[in-house]
Design a protein around this motif. Structure first.
Motif, PDB file in Angstrom:
ATOM      1  N   GLN A  29      12.605  14.636  -0.478  1.00 24.69           N
ATOM      2  CA  GLN A  29      11.437  13.752  -0.518  1.00 24.69           C
ATOM      3  C   GLN A  29      11.722  12.496  -1.337  1.00 24.69           C
ATOM      4  OE1 GLN A  29       7.872  15.711  -1.754  1.00 24.69           O
ATOM      5  NE2 GLN A  29       6.557  13.958  -1.372  1.00 24.69           N
ATOM      6  N   GLY A  30      11.334  11.349  -0.781  1.00 26.59           N
ATOM      7  CA  GLY A  30      11.527  10.075  -1.465  1.00 26.59           C
ATOM      8  C   GLY A  30      12.851   9.412  -1.151  1.00 26.59           C
ATOM      9  N   LEU A  31      13.734  10.090  -0.419  1.00 24.29           N
ATOM     10  CA  LEU A  31      15.038   9.532  -0.080  1.00 24.29           C
ATOM     11  C   LEU A  31      15.029   9.038   1.361  1.00 24.29           C
ATOM     12  CD1 LEU A  31      17.280  12.261  -1.753  1.00 24.29           C
ATOM     13  CD2 LEU A  31      16.544  10.075  -2.709  1.00 24.29           C
ATOM     14  N   PRO A 152      12.283   6.743   5.575  1.00 21.46           N
ATOM     15  CA  PRO A 152      11.942   7.391   4.300  1.00 21.46           C
ATOM     16  C   PRO A 152      11.442   8.807   4.574  1.00 21.46           C
ATOM     17  CG  PRO A 152      10.866   5.237   4.514  1.00 21.46           C
ATOM     18  CD  PRO A 152      11.408   5.589   5.856  1.00 21.46           C
ATOM     19  N   ILE A 153      11.861   9.741   3.755  1.00 15.88           N
ATOM     20  CA  ILE A 153      11.443  11.133   3.930  1.00 15.88           C
ATOM     21  C   ILE A 153      10.267  11.406   3.003  1.00 15.88           C
ATOM     22  CG2 ILE A 153      12.133  13.550   3.721  1.00 15.88           C
ATOM     23  CD1 ILE A 153      14.965  12.718   4.419  1.00 15.88           C
ATOM     24  N   GLY A 154       9.097  11.548   3.605  1.00 11.81           N
ATOM     25  CA  GLY A 154       7.892  11.907   2.874  1.00 11.81           C
ATOM     26  C   GLY A 154       7.470  13.314   3.233  1.00 11.81           C
ATOM     27  N   SER A 155       6.243  13.665   2.881  1.00 10.51           N
ATOM     28  CA  SER A 155       5.782  15.029   3.126  1.00 10.51           C
ATOM     29  C   SER A 155       5.742  15.358   4.617  1.00 10.51           C
ATOM     30  CB  SER A 155       4.400  15.219   2.502  1.00 10.51           C
ATOM     31  OG  SER A 155       3.488  14.237   2.978  1.00 10.51           O
ATOM     32  N   ALA A 156       5.341  14.386   5.458  1.00  5.16           N
ATOM     33  CA  ALA A 156       5.287  14.643   6.903  1.00  5.16           C
ATOM     34  C   ALA A 156       6.674  14.872   7.475  1.00  5.16           C
ATOM     35  CB  ALA A 156       4.604  13.474   7.614  1.00  5.16           C
ATOM     36  N   GLN A 157       7.666  14.081   6.993  1.00  5.80           N
ATOM     37  CA  GLN A 157       9.036  14.250   7.491  1.00  5.80           C
ATOM     38  C   GLN A 157       9.617  15.588   7.037  1.00  5.80           C
ATOM     39  OE1 GLN A 157       7.904  11.358   6.123  1.00  5.80           O
ATOM     40  NE2 GLN A 157       7.760  10.329   8.104  1.00  5.80           N
ATOM     41  N   LEU A 170      20.931  15.262   5.837  1.00  7.44           N
ATOM     42  CA  LEU A 170      21.815  14.276   5.222  1.00  7.44           C
ATOM     43  C   LEU A 170      20.964  13.104   4.738  1.00  7.44           C
ATOM     44  CD1 LEU A 170      24.934  14.014   4.862  1.00  7.44           C
ATOM     45  CD2 LEU A 170      24.897  12.486   6.832  1.00  7.44           C
ATOM     46  N   VAL A 171      21.108  12.741   3.466  1.00  4.97           N
ATOM     47  CA  VAL A 171      20.290  11.675   2.881  1.00  4.97           C
ATOM     48  C   VAL A 171      21.165  10.725   2.076  1.00  4.97           C
ATOM     49  CG1 VAL A 171      18.233  13.122   2.704  1.00  4.97           C
ATOM     50  CG2 VAL A 171      19.833  13.018   0.781  1.00  4.97           C
ATOM     51  N   HIS A 172      20.615   9.546   1.841  1.00  2.00           N
ATOM     52  CA  HIS A 172      21.215   8.637   0.872  1.00  2.00           C
ATOM     53  C   HIS A 172      20.687   9.042  -0.506  1.00  2.00           C
ATOM     54  CE1 HIS A 172      22.908   6.051   3.940  1.00  2.00           C
ATOM     55  NE2 HIS A 172      21.743   6.028   4.553  1.00  2.00           N
ATOM     56  N   PRO A 173      21.560   9.483  -1.411  1.00  2.00           N
ATOM     57  CA  PRO A 173      21.080  10.020  -2.688  1.00  2.00           C
ATOM     58  C   PRO A 173      20.578   8.931  -3.628  1.00  2.00           C
ATOM     59  CG  PRO A 173      23.468   9.898  -2.704  1.00  2.00           C
ATOM     60  CD  PRO A 173      23.026   9.512  -1.306  1.00  2.00           C
ATOM     61  N   ARG A 174      19.876   9.360  -4.633  1.00  2.00           N
ATOM     62  CA  ARG A 174      19.433   8.438  -5.667  1.00  2.00           C
ATOM     63  C   ARG A 174      20.631   7.917  -6.441  1.00  2.00           C
ATOM     64  NH1 ARG A 174      14.033   9.501  -5.854  1.00  2.00           N
ATOM     65  NH2 ARG A 174      13.410  11.586  -5.173  1.00  2.00           N
ATOM     66  N   VAL A 315      18.554  -1.078  -8.022  1.00  2.00           N
ATOM     67  CA  VAL A 315      18.329   0.344  -7.764  1.00  2.00           C
ATOM     68  C   VAL A 315      17.744   0.547  -6.378  1.00  2.00           C
ATOM     69  CG1 VAL A 315      17.022   2.390  -8.476  1.00  2.00           C
ATOM     70  CG2 VAL A 315      18.027   0.892 -10.219  1.00  2.00           C
ATOM     71  N   ARG A 316      16.763  -0.269  -6.027  1.00  2.00           N
ATOM     72  CA  ARG A 316      16.116  -0.133  -4.724  1.00  2.00           C
ATOM     73  C   ARG A 316      17.092  -0.451  -3.583  1.00  2.00           C
ATOM     74  NH1 ARG A 316      11.951   2.914  -4.914  1.00  2.00           N
ATOM     75  NH2 ARG A 316      10.816   1.826  -3.258  1.00  2.00           N
ATOM     76  N   SER A 317      17.956  -1.434  -3.795  1.00  2.00           N
ATOM     77  CA  SER A 317      18.966  -1.752  -2.787  1.00  2.00           C
ATOM     78  C   SER A 317      19.951  -0.603  -2.620  1.00  2.00           C
ATOM     79  CB  SER A 317      19.711  -3.031  -3.169  1.00  2.00           C
ATOM     80  OG  SER A 317      18.864  -4.147  -3.109  1.00  2.00           O
ATOM     81  N   ALA A 318      20.337   0.006  -3.748  1.00  2.00           N
ATOM     82  CA  ALA A 318      21.254   1.141  -3.687  1.00  2.00           C
ATOM     83  C   ALA A 318      20.625   2.333  -2.979  1.00  2.00           C
ATOM     84  CB  ALA A 318      21.692   1.537  -5.100  1.00  2.00           C
ATOM     85  N   LEU A 319      19.301   2.422  -3.024  1.00  2.00           N
ATOM     86  CA  LEU A 319      18.592   3.471  -2.299  1.00  2.00           C
ATOM     87  C   LEU A 319      18.539   3.193  -0.797  1.00  2.00           C
ATOM     88  CD1 LEU A 319      15.569   4.215  -4.659  1.00  2.00           C
ATOM     89  CD2 LEU A 319      17.175   5.926  -3.785  1.00  2.00           C
TER      90      LEU A 319
END
Length: 407
Positions: A29-31, A152-157, A170-174, A315-319
């Protein structure tokens, strides 16, 4: 003196997105999703009741338009049932929400349309074919993309991933951010400051800001200004971070000492940026992996403003965010403000809604002084003032940047 835009461009050019990793969906979530998640099966996987009621053939209840229809109830199917059942013409089967429909049934009559009799149900209202039924594949068909790369992965995703049977994605990590405070005058909050000592505010405040931006944060805390010790700590964090933030000693002799201590790790550009607060700062790419490293002012307000303006977008760009900047709106100024000529002002404010015409208003907080931490704590926005403006009267419109999404 370098402009804010020029410094920000230098910083964002250094943005590097960490390599994608596979994580449990409960941790995603959030990634941002880093793959196309393709459904292998239909969702729903079978025709199922959308409400509690009676599974029927829709043609058997059409006469309920003029008069009630009575059907024998030949059984019950609960949610999760695996027992196949076949419906004969002129019959009904009691079903729970989520229960599989019996063969030949093409509709469900909700309980409120009936007298709910367990043996011979009276239907007072007809239903068309497919009414109150979740059809096989109605939500997702095999081969459909359930979650797209870059979403973006939220609760619905997370729910959809679970629904298509994925336990990992597979996600882009923090990005990992390390926060260091430098200063021999600093003590941690669990100690009582002695003469000439102050609490370490920066490592706590900046770690919270980095976490709010979406980073995985390590608050290293207070590090001695001894060159050997400082270099040792920073070198270690460069191996474990995508961004390193050092607070304290950005200017003067302290800044020169930090630059000298880290000289063999890479070039730190200690400079003045045309902004206030937080003009004196440093930035460079250190270590064998060219890790973006910031040196921020020792003043907590200045440090937080510089973080907001320069570090947070990185940070946001790296996300992987397409727009790494916070929302900016126009607002009417409720009180006059002054700003420093030749520097872009980032002044603290409280953003309000005008209920009469649904526009924004902004109340300046405190003064332009960089030391007023309490006013920053009350602020939910920054008032942006161009470099060539020194005064703005009440009633004028100004650009403000959200600090809180609740504003």
């Amino acid at each position: 003196m370098r402009s804010v835009d020029e410094q920000l461009a230098r910083v964002l050019r250094a943005a590097v997105r960490p390599a994608p990793v596979r994580v449990a969906i409960s941790e995603a979530q959030g990634l941002l999703c880093a793959e196309e998640v393709v459904a292998e099966q239909a969702l729903p996987g079978f025709d199922q009741a959308a409400v509690d009621g009676y599974a029927v053939r829709s043609v058997d209840v059409q006469s309920a338009v003029d008069e009630s229809t009575v059907l024998p109830v030949v059984g019950e199917i609960t949610a999760g049932s695996r027992q196949p059942r076949r419906l004969q013409p002129g019959q009904a089967v009691r079903v729970e929400t989520g229960a599989p429909l019996p063969t030949l049934a093409d509709a469900v009559v909700p309980l409120e349309y009936t007298d709910e009799h367990p043996a011979k149900v009276t239907v007072h209202q007809p239903v068309p074919s497919a009414a109150f039924v979740r059809r096989t594949g109605e939500d997702v068909q095999p081969g459909d993309v359930a979650v797209r790369r870059g979403s973006p992965i939220g609760s619905a995703q997370v729910g959809l991933l679970a629904a298509v049977g994925r336990d990992k994605v597979l996600v882009h990590p923090r990005p990992r951010v390390s926060v260091i405070s430098v200063g021999d005058e600093l003590v941690d909050v669990d100690r009582t400051p002695g003469q000439g000592q102050v609490y370490d505010v920066n490592s706590y405040a900046l770690a919270a800001a980095a976490r709010d931006a979406g980073a995985e944060v390590t608050r290293v805390g207070i590090v001695s200004s001894d060159p050997r010790r400082l270099r040792e700590v920073v070198e270690g964090r460069l191996l474990l971070s995508e961004i390193v933030v050092i607070a304290g000693g950005a200017g003067g002799a302290a800044g020169r000492e930090i630059r000298a201590a880290l000289a063999d790790l890479g070039e730190l550009d200690m400079t003045r940026v045309a902004m206030h607060p937080g003009s004196v700062q440093g930035f460079g790419l250190l270590g064998p992996d060219a890790i973006p490293t910031f040196v921020l002012p020792s003043n907590p307000v200045s440090a937080l403003v510089v973080f907001e303006v320069l570090v947070r977008p990185l940070v946001r760009s790296a996300l992987g965010k397409r727009n790494p900047h916070r929302r900016t709106v126009s607002a009417g100024l409720l009180a006059p403000i002054t700003s420093t000529k030749g520097r872009r002002g980032f002044l603290r404010g409280q953003l309000l809604r005008d209920p009469d015409n649904d526009t924004y208003l902004v109340q300046p907080l405190g003064t332009s002084g960089s030391h007023l931490l309490a006013s920053l704590a009350d602020a939910n926005c920054l008032v942006l003032v161009d470099e060539d403006i020194t005064e703005i009267a009440a009633g004028e419109n100004v650009q403000v940047r959200f600090l809180s999404q609740r504003a």
